[in-house]
Structures are given as structure tokens and as C-alpha cells.
Design an enzyme around this catalytic site. Structure first.
Site, PDB file in Angstrom:
ATOM      1  N   GLU A  49       0.856  -1.184   0.000  1.00 10.05           N
ATOM      2  CA  GLU A  49       0.000   0.000   0.000  1.00 10.05           C
ATOM      3  C   GLU A  49       0.893   1.235   0.000  1.00 10.05           C
ATOM      4  OE1 GLU A  49      -2.808   0.058   3.189  1.00 10.05           O
ATOM      5  OE2 GLU A  49      -3.399  -2.022   2.823  1.00 10.05           O
ATOM      6  N   ASP A  60      -5.804   8.434  10.358  1.00 11.90           N
ATOM      7  CA  ASP A  60      -4.435   8.065  10.706  1.00 11.90           C
ATOM      8  C   ASP A  60      -3.968   8.652  12.031  1.00 11.90           C
ATOM      9  OD1 ASP A  60      -3.775   6.491   8.397  1.00 11.90           O
ATOM     10  OD2 ASP A  60      -3.918   8.339   7.249  1.00 11.90           O
TER      11      ASP A  60
END
Length: 261
Positions: A49, A60
Site C-alpha cells: 500500500e 491516521d
């Protein structure tokens, strides 16, 4: 030609457990993307990724937020990333998946994004803040035209009805977020998370599942691999890559060591 993601899951033995790693393009160095990808491939990572840096990465934790900030300061952009990926396209055999937020992709253009993905050898994309209705009505028809897999996320809070709907309307794999919180390394998965893993496993979904968020040691890796097709590691690898100033071999040595403990 079969999409690389589908090919990966279709051609491996049923008991094969996959390991995917995430890193943020442009961090710690602007020009390091190609080397990190090729090193991971050489070291046996199953698929990668590649993070598209964005100034407001909602899902995040601090490690990946900091990496995105550094990448943007280094001058990384979506067009620069596509150019870097295109330069190594013929050397990359494993699937590449871009992970990024909707805003930069919309600015780039949905059709242009999908076309650039194909031209750069990208097999799929994960867009955490893409509403499912917009995926179905706007993004999926374009992605299907370019044979690009849009990977959807599920969490412990996602209803069984929604999970089955996602399973019916996506292809490639389903990204199981280990908890409803932000990304970041964890020492272990508690009983509630283990029960969530078992509950999803019992649903016998059509798509394979990969578990991500919080995997950083032998215990969390085993829990993920016991309950899904494999594990996705992000924050731990991003930290090690930074600490080793972009030396992916050294970062992988330390990661593999940590996953044995």
C-alpha cells in the site's frame, strides 16, 4: 489479464497467509518511493500500500500523519507519485494499491486517477473517506472500466447488513480495520477485537479479508493471520523506515525481528 490482486489471492494455496506493508510516498525522502517498493518485493512482501500524502488524514494516527506532513514538505504530489511508479512499472510484479483520501483524488479527477493508476501499474485503491453510495454511483463505474479494484474498509461497528452489501459490491479483498480508532501500533488485541475477528470469519464472505491497524509484533500478527487471509502493517514500518533514514532493507530487518517477538 486478471487483476494482480485477484491473481494473488486466487493462485496461492488456501493456507497461505499474506503480509502487506504500507508506507507514505515521499517520506522520508522524495525520491525513495521506487527503492522502497523494489526492496519490499525482493524481501517477499506480498503486496504494497503506497500512501498518498494529504494534509488532513482523518483515519491516521500521529506516525502516519507526521509521515504525510514530511512527504508534502518534500514536495510529493499525486502526479509526481504516478511518474515515480511509471518509471518502475516493468520491474514490479506484486500488486500495488494506492491509499489516500478523497480530496486529492477529486482534484486530480476520478477518471484521470483511474487511468493514471493503470498506466503506472497500480491494481487498486483504498479511499477511507469515500462514502459507499458515492463509490457505487460515481467511482465504481469508472474504476471497473479500468479494471481497478476499490478496496472498502469495515470496522467492529459496521453492521452485518452493510458488510454483506460491501462484499457483494466489491472485488479484490475487504480491509478489516482491527478497531474503530485511528492507526497505530498495539501490543495485543483484546477479547472484543478477537470476537469481532471470529464474527466476521463466521460470515463466510465471498472476498478474502486482510486485517490492519495495530499490528506490530508476533501476537497481533498471529491474531490477524489466524482470522483472515493476512495482515497489513503501516505505522510500525513507517516508524522503522524513518528511523533508518529510508533504508528499506534495514527497516525490514527490524520489522521481521519485531514480528518474531
Amino acid at each position: 489479464m486478471l487483476n494482480k490482486i485477484n491473481k494473488l489471492f486466487a493462485e496461492q494455496p488456501k493456507d497461505k497467509k499474506f503480509l502487506s506493508l504500507y508506507f507514505c510516498a515521499g517520506c522520508p525522502t522524495l525520491e525513495g518511493t521506487a527503492d522502497v517498493i523494489l526492496t519490499m518485493q525482493r524481501r517477499g512482501i506480498d503486496f504494497i500500500e503506497v500512501g498518498i500524502p494529504f494534509s488532513d488524514p482523518l483515519a491516521d494516527g500521529p506516525v502516519i500523519q507526521s509521515a504525510a506532513t514530511k512527504a508534502l514538505k518534500n514536495g510529493m504530489s499525486l502526479s509526481k507519485l504516478f511518474a515515480q511508479l511509471q518509471a518502475i512499472k516493468d520491474q514490479v510484479e506484486i500488486p500495488l494499491i494506492l491509499m489516500g483520501y478523497l480530496n486529492p483524488i477529486l482534484h486530480y479527477g476520478i477518471e484521470e486517477f483511474c487511468q493514471s493508476c493503470v498506466e503506472a501499474g497500480v491494481s487498486g485503491a483504498i479511499i477511507p473517506d469515500l462514502p459507499f453510495d458515492d463509490y457505487l454511483n460515481i467511482v465504481k463505474p469508472v474504476a471497473d472500466k479500468y479494471d481497478l479494484r476499490i478496496i472498502m474498509l469495515i470496522t467492529p461497528e459496521t453492521s452485518e447488513e452493510r458488510i454483506r452489501f460491501i462484499d457483494d459490491n466489491t472485488d479484490g479483498f475487504i480491509y478489516m480495520v482491527s478497531s474503530a480508532s485511528i492507526t497505530g501500533a498495539q501490543k495485543s488485541f483484546d477479547d472484543a477485537k478477537q470476537e469481532y475477528f471470529r464474527r466476521i470469519d463466521a460470515m463466510k464472505l465471498r472476498n478474502p479479508r486482510m486485517i490492519g491497524f495495530g499490528i506490530s509484533n508476533a501476537q497481533t500478527l498471529k491474531a490477524a493471520q489466524d482470522n483472515a487471509a493476512g495482515a497489513i502493517i503501516g505505522s510500525k514500518f513507517v516508524t522503522l523506515l524513518n528511523e533508518n533514514e529510508g533504508n528499506a532493507d534495514a527497516a525490514l530487518d527490524q520489522l521481521f525481528d519485531a514480528l518474531r517477538k
